[in-house]
Design an enzyme around this catalytic site. Structure first.
Site, PDB file in Angstrom:
ATOM      1  N   CYS A 121       5.335  -2.001  -8.283  1.00  0.00           N
ATOM      2  CA  CYS A 121       4.534  -1.939  -9.110  1.00  0.00           C
ATOM      3  C   CYS A 121       3.088  -3.070  -8.791  1.00  0.00           C
ATOM      4  O   CYS A 121       2.273  -2.888  -9.888  1.00  0.00           O
ATOM      5  CB  CYS A 121       4.987  -2.461 -10.728  1.00  0.00           C
ATOM      6  SG  CYS A 121       6.525  -1.554 -11.135  1.00  0.00           S
ATOM      7  N   VAL A 122       3.274  -3.637  -7.846  1.00  0.00           N
ATOM      8  CA  VAL A 122       2.005  -4.264  -7.456  1.00  0.00           C
ATOM      9  C   VAL A 122       1.169  -3.423  -6.300  1.00  0.00           C
ATOM     10  O   VAL A 122      -0.106  -2.998  -6.464  1.00  0.00           O
ATOM     11  CB  VAL A 122       2.275  -5.730  -6.886  1.00  0.00           C
ATOM     12  CG1 VAL A 122       1.077  -6.360  -6.262  1.00  0.00           C
ATOM     13  CG2 VAL A 122       2.817  -6.718  -7.880  1.00  0.00           C
TER      14      VAL A 122
END
Length: 218
Positions: A121-122
């Site tokens: 998710c980063v």
């Protein structure tokens, strides 16, 4: 590789050009966080968020399926009590217009990202955003992954795409830049006292020594 790589002073963060996106600091993600002590991540993302408030850097909070993954951590919601986190179904935050429209409307090009997990998710939004012309910084000590290897490999991967890894105190220091900027220096010192670990302790000690009178010679 991004074509917006900066050099010299242009490569440093500026509050007026920065926008912060915090991704999925939620209970579900913390349950399989193995790259760091969760307490360290909570402390660091809290310190980063406090610094953003000191320098009036817009901050976007976002969660993924919060009805199952849990609400964003209490420390962040308390710092932004009037802000409802953007709840997504997209794994990749940068595919959600609810987030990207806010960033685009700000006109700011220094995009600072921290979240869980680093490798998913980063990395996804960071890689997409840098290709769209943003100067992307990932605050690695406010991120975490399912393993140390996953965290490290994600950072290496992002660096290959022109993304800059940085830690939260470096972000705050670049925003401050000069201790003569008294309008923010005292507020930043308070953040360091609370979340700066040994650096905060050392700063408190220095202030103690400066306030201590040296005995006069007899």
């Amino acid at each position: 590789m991004s074509n917006i790589q900066k050099k010299g002073l242009d490569a440093l963060l500026r509050p007026e050009d920065s926008i912060l996106v915090l991704i999925d600091h939620q209970p579900f993600q913390f349950t399989n966080l193995n790259s760091h002590d969760p307490a360290v991540i909570i402390n660091n993302v809290t310190g980063l968020s406090k610094a953003a408030k000191v320098f009036k850097v817009p901050t976007i909070l976002t969660t993924v399926i919060e009805e199952r993954g849990g609400l964003i951590i209490k420390q962040l919601q308390e710092l932004f009590p009037d802000q409802k986190p953007i709840n997504r179904t997209f794994i990749n935050t940068w595919q959600d217009p609810a987030v990207t429209d806010i960033v685009a409307a700000s006109g700011r090009k220094q995009l600072i990202i921290a979240g869980l997990w680093t490798e998913v998710c980063v990395a996804m939004p960071a890689i997409q955003a840098v290709a769209e012309g943003y100067d992307v910084f990932v605050v690695t000590d406010a991120c975490g992954a399912v393993s140390k290897e996953a965290h490290d490999m994600a950072i290496r991967r992002m660096v290959q795409h022109g993304i800059t890894p940085i830690n939260w105190m470096a972000v705050a220091s670049e925003w401050q830049r000069d201790w003569a900027r008294t309008e923010t220096a005292g507020q930043l010192a308070s953040v360091l006292f609370e979340n700066g670990g040994a650096s905060g302790v050392a700063l408190a000690w220095e202030l103690q020594l400066l306030a201590t009178l040296v005995p006069a010679e007899k």
